[in-house]
Design a protein around this motif. Structure first.
Motif, PDB file in Angstrom:
ATOM      1  N   GLN A  13       0.806  -1.226   0.000  1.00  0.00           N
ATOM      2  CA  GLN A  13       0.000   0.000   0.000  1.00  0.00           C
ATOM      3  C   GLN A  13       0.837   1.274   0.000  1.00  0.00           C
ATOM      4  O   GLN A  13       0.315   2.361   0.234  1.00  0.00           O
ATOM      5  N   ARG A  14       2.125   1.169  -0.299  1.00  0.00           N
ATOM      6  CA  ARG A  14       2.982   2.361  -0.258  1.00  0.00           C
ATOM      7  C   ARG A  14       3.721   2.602  -1.571  1.00  0.00           C
ATOM      8  O   ARG A  14       4.216   3.708  -1.798  1.00  0.00           O
ATOM      9  N   LEU A  15       3.856   1.589  -2.408  1.00  0.00           N
ATOM     10  CA  LEU A  15       4.569   1.750  -3.678  1.00  0.00           C
ATOM     11  C   LEU A  15       3.693   1.206  -4.795  1.00  0.00           C
ATOM     12  O   LEU A  15       3.304   0.043  -4.787  1.00  0.00           O
ATOM     13  N   MET A  63      -0.863   8.738 -10.919  1.00  0.00           N
ATOM     14  CA  MET A  63      -1.026   9.617  -9.768  1.00  0.00           C
ATOM     15  C   MET A  63      -2.480   9.657  -9.305  1.00  0.00           C
ATOM     16  O   MET A  63      -2.754   9.803  -8.109  1.00  0.00           O
ATOM     17  N   THR A  64      -3.405   9.489 -10.235  1.00  0.00           N
ATOM     18  CA  THR A  64      -4.822   9.399  -9.857  1.00  0.00           C
ATOM     19  C   THR A  64      -5.053   8.157  -9.009  1.00  0.00           C
ATOM     20  O   THR A  64      -5.727   8.216  -7.965  1.00  0.00           O
ATOM     21  N   TYR A  65      -4.506   7.024  -9.441  1.00  0.00           N
ATOM     22  CA  TYR A  65      -4.644   5.794  -8.648  1.00  0.00           C
ATOM     23  C   TYR A  65      -4.019   5.973  -7.266  1.00  0.00           C
ATOM     24  O   TYR A  65      -4.550   5.501  -6.254  1.00  0.00           O
ATOM     25  N   MET A  66      -2.868   6.644  -7.217  1.00  0.00           N
ATOM     26  CA  MET A  66      -2.187   6.844  -5.943  1.00  0.00           C
ATOM     27  C   MET A  66      -3.017   7.690  -4.987  1.00  0.00           C
ATOM     28  O   MET A  66      -2.860   7.581  -3.767  1.00  0.00           O
ATOM     29  N   SER A 108      -2.150   9.740   5.763  1.00  0.00           N
ATOM     30  CA  SER A 108      -1.159  10.315   6.677  1.00  0.00           C
ATOM     31  C   SER A 108       0.259   9.884   6.308  1.00  0.00           C
ATOM     32  O   SER A 108       1.236  10.446   6.825  1.00  0.00           O
ATOM     33  N   GLN A 109       0.389   8.892   5.428  1.00  0.00           N
ATOM     34  CA  GLN A 109       1.689   8.393   5.014  1.00  0.00           C
ATOM     35  C   GLN A 109       1.996   8.820   3.582  1.00  0.00           C
ATOM     36  O   GLN A 109       1.104   8.905   2.742  1.00  0.00           O
ATOM     37  N   PHE A 110       3.270   9.049   3.311  1.00  0.00           N
ATOM     38  CA  PHE A 110       3.682   9.309   1.937  1.00  0.00           C
ATOM     39  C   PHE A 110       3.496   8.042   1.110  1.00  0.00           C
ATOM     40  O   PHE A 110       3.620   6.917   1.610  1.00  0.00           O
ATOM     41  N   VAL A 111       3.186   8.232  -0.150  1.00  0.00           N
ATOM     42  CA  VAL A 111       3.047   7.102  -1.064  1.00  0.00           C
ATOM     43  C   VAL A 111       3.964   7.353  -2.251  1.00  0.00           C
ATOM     44  O   VAL A 111       4.168   8.497  -2.670  1.00  0.00           O
ATOM     45  N   TYR A 112       4.534   6.278  -2.776  1.00  0.00           N
ATOM     46  CA  TYR A 112       5.507   6.363  -3.856  1.00  0.00           C
ATOM     47  C   TYR A 112       4.971   5.660  -5.102  1.00  0.00           C
ATOM     48  O   TYR A 112       4.187   4.715  -5.009  1.00  0.00           O
ATOM     49  N   GLY A 113       5.438   6.104  -6.238  1.00  0.00           N
ATOM     50  CA  GLY A 113       5.056   5.464  -7.484  1.00  0.00           C
ATOM     51  C   GLY A 113       6.256   5.341  -8.408  1.00  0.00           C
ATOM     52  O   GLY A 113       7.220   6.114  -8.318  1.00  0.00           O
ATOM     53  N   MET A 114       6.194   4.363  -9.287  1.00  0.00           N
ATOM     54  CA  MET A 114       7.193   4.210 -10.344  1.00  0.00           C
ATOM     55  C   MET A 114       6.454   3.916 -11.637  1.00  0.00           C
ATOM     56  O   MET A 114       5.661   2.979 -11.708  1.00  0.00           O
ATOM     57  N   VAL A 115       6.692   4.740 -12.644  1.00  0.00           N
ATOM     58  CA  VAL A 115       6.100   4.542 -13.965  1.00  0.00           C
ATOM     59  C   VAL A 115       7.234   4.204 -14.919  1.00  0.00           C
ATOM     60  O   VAL A 115       8.270   4.886 -14.933  1.00  0.00           O
ATOM     61  N   THR A 116       7.056   3.168 -15.701  1.00  0.00           N
ATOM     62  CA  THR A 116       8.119   2.786 -16.625  1.00  0.00           C
ATOM     63  C   THR A 116       7.547   2.243 -17.926  1.00  0.00           C
ATOM     64  O   THR A 116       6.509   1.586 -17.943  1.00  0.00           O
ATOM     65  N   MET A 136       4.109  11.321  -3.273  1.00  0.00           N
ATOM     66  CA  MET A 136       2.889  12.099  -3.064  1.00  0.00           C
ATOM     67  C   MET A 136       2.479  12.101  -1.606  1.00  0.00           C
ATOM     68  O   MET A 136       2.697  11.129  -0.874  1.00  0.00           O
ATOM     69  N   LYS A 137       1.880  13.192  -1.223  1.00  0.00           N
ATOM     70  CA  LYS A 137       1.167  13.317   0.044  1.00  0.00           C
ATOM     71  C   LYS A 137      -0.294  13.498  -0.323  1.00  0.00           C
ATOM     72  O   LYS A 137      -0.637  14.398  -1.085  1.00  0.00           O
ATOM     73  N   THR A 138      -1.170  12.634   0.199  1.00  0.00           N
ATOM     74  CA  THR A 138      -2.552  12.599  -0.285  1.00  0.00           C
ATOM     75  C   THR A 138      -3.555  13.036   0.779  1.00  0.00           C
ATOM     76  O   THR A 138      -4.714  12.641   0.742  1.00  0.00           O
TER      77      THR A 138
END
Length: 211
Positions: free
Chosen positions: A120-122, A143-146, A153-161, A171-173
């Protein structure tokens, strides 16, 4: 009355994200140091393994463009394995769909996620390498999905490739969402395996999530 709209046709630019979620690029220059500061060193075994992954991908890629599934098999899955993101305590999930309700616009955005969600974080999104435009469209969609992160309250990370390119997102949501992006890492640069840096960043994110 709430209107349901598909994410793929509704969120196509960063401007769409700003309009619907008030999601803005951060003004904090220290918001996303994880992709460039204090990166963990790679062991000789990791360097040998990532160089082999690179050579295998490059050999296939130079003959033709690669479909999303092929990029995943040749590149993304081996990278996540090497970064130990398949190991305890991490779990991989794929969500069949996501609904995001936008209260002030009476909209529900709905989409199917071709994304791996790790702990739930990456969030990892793979797009086909044949079309650079798909990479640009995939970024705001990822970023919409994120934004559906269940723990704002937690930062979330994404990787697009696309295989050829890698981009990281932080992101902070919460009530005042913001984001920052890394540089783009390009894997087809001769004589320089930028997958090494991608692996370092994945290891860094893993360490942060474990904290």
């Amino acid at each position: 009355m709430l209107v349901t709209k598909p994410i793929s046709k509704t969120i196509r630019t960063l401007g769409d994200l700003e309009e619907r979620f008030q999601l803005l690029p951060t003004q904090n220059s220290h918001f996303f140091p994880e992709w460039q500061e204090s990166l963990p060193e790679l062991t000789n075994i990791e360097i040998e393994a990532i160089d082999q992954i690179y050579q295998r991908y490059f050999r296939h890629r130079k003959h033709s463009s690669l479909a999303e599934g092929t990029v995943n098999h040749l590149l993304v899955a081996p990278l996540l394995t090497l970064a130990k993101l398949y190991d305890e305590p991490f779990f991989i999930t794929t969500e069949p769909s996501v609904n995001l309700e936008i209260e002030n616009q009476n909209e529900i955005l709905r989409g199917r996620i071709d994304t791996l969600i790790i702990h739930q974080r990456l969030w990892v999104l793979v797009v086909e390498s044949k079309d650079s435009l798909s990479f640009n469209i995939a970024l705001p969609q990822a970023m919409t999905y994120m934004m559906a992160n269940p723990n704002p309250s937690q930062f979330v990370y994404g990787m697009v490739t696309s295989g050829d390119e890698f981009l990281f997102i932080k992101m902070k949501t919460d009530a005042n969402p913001e984001y920052d992006l890394s540089n783009v890492f390009y894997t087809l640069i001769p004589q320089r395996n930028q997958l090494r840096e991608v692996l370092q960043i994945l290891k860094q994110i893993r360490s942060i999530i474990l904290q």
